[in-house]
Design an enzyme around this catalytic site. Structure first.
Site, PDB file in Angstrom:
ATOM      1  N   GLY A 219      51.035  56.317 -66.633  1.00 14.09           N
ATOM      2  CA  GLY A 219      52.321  56.065 -67.277  1.00 14.09           C
ATOM      3  C   GLY A 219      52.611  57.149 -68.291  1.00 14.09           C
ATOM      4  O   GLY A 219      51.700  57.856 -68.719  1.00 14.09           O
TER       5      GLY A 219
ATOM      6  N   CYS B 154      44.397  57.097 -65.021  1.00 16.60           N
ATOM      7  CA  CYS B 154      45.054  57.854 -66.080  1.00 16.60           C
ATOM      8  C   CYS B 154      45.365  56.961 -67.291  1.00 16.60           C
ATOM      9  O   CYS B 154      44.465  56.590 -68.025  1.00 16.60           O
ATOM     10  CB  CYS B 154      46.298  58.533 -65.513  1.00 16.60           C
ATOM     11  SG  CYS B 154      46.975  59.770 -66.605  1.00 16.60           S
ATOM     12  N   TYR B 155      46.616  56.530 -67.455  1.00 19.52           N
ATOM     13  CA  TYR B 155      46.936  55.638 -68.576  1.00 19.52           C
ATOM     14  C   TYR B 155      46.106  54.354 -68.454  1.00 19.52           C
ATOM     15  O   TYR B 155      45.632  53.807 -69.462  1.00 19.52           O
ATOM     16  CB  TYR B 155      48.432  55.305 -68.542  1.00 19.52           C
ATOM     17  CG  TYR B 155      48.916  54.571 -69.760  1.00 19.52           C
ATOM     18  CD1 TYR B 155      48.913  55.184 -70.994  1.00 19.52           C
ATOM     19  CD2 TYR B 155      49.384  53.268 -69.657  1.00 19.52           C
ATOM     20  CE1 TYR B 155      49.354  54.510 -72.117  1.00 19.52           C
ATOM     21  CE2 TYR B 155      49.840  52.585 -70.787  1.00 19.52           C
ATOM     22  CZ  TYR B 155      49.824  53.212 -72.009  1.00 19.52           C
ATOM     23  OH  TYR B 155      50.254  52.549 -73.116  1.00 19.52           O
TER      24      TYR B 155
ATOM     25  N   HIS C 195      44.295  61.509 -60.561  1.00 19.25           N
ATOM     26  CA  HIS C 195      45.121  60.694 -59.657  1.00 19.25           C
ATOM     27  C   HIS C 195      44.592  60.782 -58.221  1.00 19.25           C
ATOM     28  O   HIS C 195      44.892  61.758 -57.524  1.00 19.25           O
ATOM     29  CB  HIS C 195      46.577  61.170 -59.706  1.00 19.25           C
ATOM     30  CG  HIS C 195      47.235  60.852 -61.001  1.00 19.25           C
ATOM     31  ND1 HIS C 195      47.920  59.677 -61.215  1.00 19.25           N
ATOM     32  CD2 HIS C 195      47.281  61.536 -62.163  1.00 19.25           C
ATOM     33  CE1 HIS C 195      48.387  59.660 -62.456  1.00 19.25           C
ATOM     34  NE2 HIS C 195      47.999  60.779 -63.059  1.00 19.25           N
TER      35      HIS C 195
ATOM     36  N   GLU D  18      45.591  59.176 -55.718  1.00 13.94           N
ATOM     37  CA  GLU D  18      46.670  58.926 -54.765  1.00 13.94           C
ATOM     38  C   GLU D  18      47.455  60.189 -54.416  1.00 13.94           C
ATOM     39  O   GLU D  18      48.223  60.208 -53.462  1.00 13.94           O
ATOM     40  CB  GLU D  18      47.626  57.855 -55.333  1.00 13.94           C
ATOM     41  CG  GLU D  18      48.481  58.260 -56.533  1.00 13.94           C
ATOM     42  CD  GLU D  18      47.768  58.187 -57.876  1.00 13.94           C
ATOM     43  OE1 GLU D  18      46.516  58.153 -57.894  1.00 13.94           O
ATOM     44  OE2 GLU D  18      48.449  58.179 -58.930  1.00 13.94           O
TER      45      GLU D  18
ATOM     46  N   GLY E 297      71.778  50.820 -35.248  1.00 12.18           N
ATOM     47  CA  GLY E 297      70.965  51.382 -34.163  1.00 12.18           C
ATOM     48  C   GLY E 297      69.847  52.259 -34.695  1.00 12.18           C
ATOM     49  O   GLY E 297      68.983  52.707 -33.949  1.00 12.18           O
TER      50      GLY E 297
ATOM     51  N   VAL F  91      66.399  53.077 -36.991  1.00  5.94           N
ATOM     52  CA  VAL F  91      65.129  52.358 -36.886  1.00  5.94           C
ATOM     53  C   VAL F  91      65.064  51.100 -37.769  1.00  5.94           C
ATOM     54  O   VAL F  91      64.590  50.048 -37.318  1.00  5.94           O
ATOM     55  CB  VAL F  91      63.906  53.301 -37.120  1.00  5.94           C
ATOM     56  CG1 VAL F  91      64.029  54.080 -38.386  1.00  5.94           C
ATOM     57  CG2 VAL F  91      62.605  52.541 -37.112  1.00  5.94           C
ATOM     58  N   ASP F  92      65.612  51.166 -38.982  1.00  5.54           N
ATOM     59  CA  ASP F  92      65.477  50.015 -39.886  1.00  5.54           C
ATOM     60  C   ASP F  92      66.251  48.800 -39.376  1.00  5.54           C
ATOM     61  O   ASP F  92      65.716  47.696 -39.299  1.00  5.54           O
ATOM     62  CB  ASP F  92      65.953  50.371 -41.306  1.00  5.54           C
ATOM     63  CG  ASP F  92      65.242  51.601 -41.838  1.00  5.54           C
ATOM     64  OD1 ASP F  92      64.157  51.906 -41.324  1.00  5.54           O
ATOM     65  OD2 ASP F  92      65.782  52.260 -42.744  1.00  5.54           O
TER      66      ASP F  92
ATOM     67  N   LYS G 196      58.678  53.288 -44.522  1.00  5.96           N
ATOM     68  CA  LYS G 196      59.239  53.699 -43.230  1.00  5.96           C
ATOM     69  C   LYS G 196      58.161  53.798 -42.137  1.00  5.96           C
ATOM     70  O   LYS G 196      58.365  53.337 -41.014  1.00  5.96           O
ATOM     71  CB  LYS G 196      59.925  55.054 -43.405  1.00  5.96           C
ATOM     72  CG  LYS G 196      60.780  55.452 -42.255  1.00  5.96           C
ATOM     73  CD  LYS G 196      62.197  55.053 -42.514  1.00  5.96           C
ATOM     74  CE  LYS G 196      63.175  55.531 -41.509  1.00  5.96           C
ATOM     75  NZ  LYS G 196      64.525  55.094 -41.861  1.00  5.96           N
TER      76      LYS G 196
END
Ligand code: XMP
Length: 509
Positions: A55, A80-81, A160, A162, A214, A216-217, A365
């Site tokens: 953060g 981290c934070y 980090h 990630e 039409g 994808v979602d 997605k």
């Protein structure tokens, strides 16, 4: 969400990535604000593991009491934070940073000699380790980069894991989940599908309306809803005349090859007449958005009257990043300017008094694509490039005349065919052409030509938030350029857009 991994968001720009990476390695995880996490705990919900994110604040300014998190006695990873909160809570000392560490840094395991490259982004750092904790990792500046509790499953790290710049960051997280937190993997296609069905089940007896594009979602959302309530789900597709030939073809194919109830609303004249003479991008977007709502609402009411039914729900393919965006603390209260007023179906639910049904709201997605294939949709349908709601309306710069719309439709078709032919389609995230209504001089046959320009835009991206222009073979560009200038009337020049996002946006308007 009970008994999942909760990622408590302290406002880091990487929080979304923690969720993504955790899920990619098979662990379900959700982002919660501090308030939301506290509220859930007070309602007796208990996560199976907590991740305290990074953060932008400093523990010296943050006076909030986080003891509820530590009192849960569940495994905790502080990043981290989050590390600094762990250190402070257990009686260690955090020092205000003068220089900080930003970017890549070598970190080393204590006593083991080896290390790895990690991504850092902090100014404060842990100076003294709390009792019952030991340091296991140090940065190249000899700062504490990782601490762990002697007996409890609590680990804090300054880097980090990630972020992709951290070498083996994914392995680090996996090791934490498996060996320290002792969690079983629980995120796979059938779990994801079950979660979507849980959301949809409330609507299993009511009429459901879907504004179908039409893409994808909306296709995956409709496919899932169709399994829950086939008889009462209706998908309405608005043809606003700003589509590519492949879009119409795709809708026709879906009408034939799926058992979705798809109704096509032909509103081409209505849209095109309203856009006549309008060249300002924002005004065009507003007209397209408002006309879409008017046309859609009118048609749906007619349909309801005809059938003697009443829709209760509006099905939408909202994804997790949109949800996170609206709850994220560092976005709240922050000033933001409107870059583009995105046109989707925003405003429809209130106007038509419908309840929202969002089965994909916890998914990214990639997960939507995964679940689409799991539910039997064809790969070419779920890996289709995104296409914006306003369509060619924002791909003809300035006024959308019928000639320019046609030029984009034809050049886009050529681009699409050449992408397939040169086997580039699946390497590109989004591809399209834009009409620049500026005349330039050229030679066609033996004569002078004075005609407009087509720009080719090809980008790679993960989620559209940032993008890079795509490197493609010259032979492919050559074929595209030659075909467009030869086959599309009114065009003498083709240019390739080499702008990334930022500073450019993906669409030109
Ligand atoms: P920009 O141009 O903002 O686009 O970099 C990012 C992604 O969003 C798509 N886009 C839209 N999608 N309605 C949509 O449904 C819109 O109004 C809209 N504007 C842009 C764009 O195609 C890209 O994938």
């Amino acid at each position: 969400m009970n008994s999942n991994i909760w990622i408590v968001d302290f406002g880091s720009q990487y929080t979304q990535l923690i969720t993504r990476v955790s899920r990619e390695i098979g662990y379900s995880s959700y982002i919660l604000t501090v308030e939301e996490a506290k509220e859930r705990i007070s309602n007796k919900e208990i996560p199976r593991c907590l991740i305290l994110s990074g953060g932008p604040q400093s523990v010296f300014e943050d006076k909030e009491d986080y003891s509820v998190f530590f009192n849960l006695e569940v495994p905790i990873l502080g990043i981290c934070y989050g590390l600094q909160l762990i250190a402070q809570f257990y009686g260690g000392e955090v020092e205000k940073g003068l220089k900080g560490e930003y970017g890549k840094s070598q970190v080393k395991f204590l006593g083991e000699g080896h290390g790895f490259q990690a991504w850092m982004s902090h100014s404060d750092h842990v100076k003294t380790v709390p009792e019952s904790f030991e340091v296991f990792l140090k940065s190249e500046n000899d700062l504490i980069a990782g601490i762990r509790h002697d007996v409890k499953p609590i680990v804090g790290i300054q880097f980090h894991p990630e972020v992709s710049h951290t070498e083996n960051g994914q392995d680090f997280l996996e090791k934490f989940f498996k060996e320290v937190a002792q969690l079983e993997k629980d995120w796979n296609e059938s779990e994801i599908a079950d979660q979507c069905y849980d959301i949809l089940n409330v609507a299993k007896d009511d009429y459901i309306l879907c504004a179908f594009s039409g893409g994808v979602d909306s296709l995956v959302a409709a496919t899932l809803a169709n399994k829950v309530n086939h008889k009462k789900l209706y998908c309405f597709f608005v043809d606003h005349g700003l589509l590519r030939p492949q879009d119409i073809h795709h809708i026709n194919l879906l009408q034939r090859e799926t058992n979705l109830n798809i109704e096509v609303i032909d509103a081409q004249n209505e849209f095109l007449s309203k856009m006549k003479g309008v060249s300002d991008p924002e005004q065009k977007r507003k007209i397209i958005g408002n006309t879409f709502i008017d046309v859609f609402e009118k048609k749906v009411h007619e349909f309801e009257d005809q059938k003697g039914i009443k829709f209760k729900y509006l099905l939408q393919g909202t994804l997790y990043p949109d949800v996170i965006e609206s709850i994220s603390p560092h976005k709240k209260g922050g000033k933001s300017v409107t870059i583009k007023s995105h046109h989707n179906v925003g405003g429809l639910p209130e106007k038509m008094k419908l309840e929202l049904l969002e089965p994909l709201k916890y998914l990214f997605k990639d997960e939507v694509r995964l679940i689409g294939q799991y539910e039997g949709l064809r790969p070419e349908w779920v890996f289709r490039h995104p296409f914006p709601g306003p369509g060619i309306g924002v791909r003809v710069l300035g006024e959308c005349t019928p000639e320019r719309i046609k030029a984009v439709q034809e050049s886009d078709q050529i681009l699409f065919e050449e992408l397939k032919k040169h086997e580039q389609y699946d390497r590109i995230w989004q591809a399209f052409t834009v009409c620049i209504p500026q005349k330039t001089v050229g030679v066609k046959g033996d004569g002078r030509a004075y005609e407009e320009i087509i720009a080719v835009r090809l980008v790679n991206s993960r989620d559209g938030m940032t993008a890079t222009w795509s490197e493609v073979p010259y032979s492919f560009l050559d074929d595209v350029g030659t075909r467009i200038t030869n086959e599309v009337s009114g065009i003498t020049r083709v240019v390739y857009d080499i702008t990334s996002k930022p500073p450019g946006t993906i669409e030109w308007e």
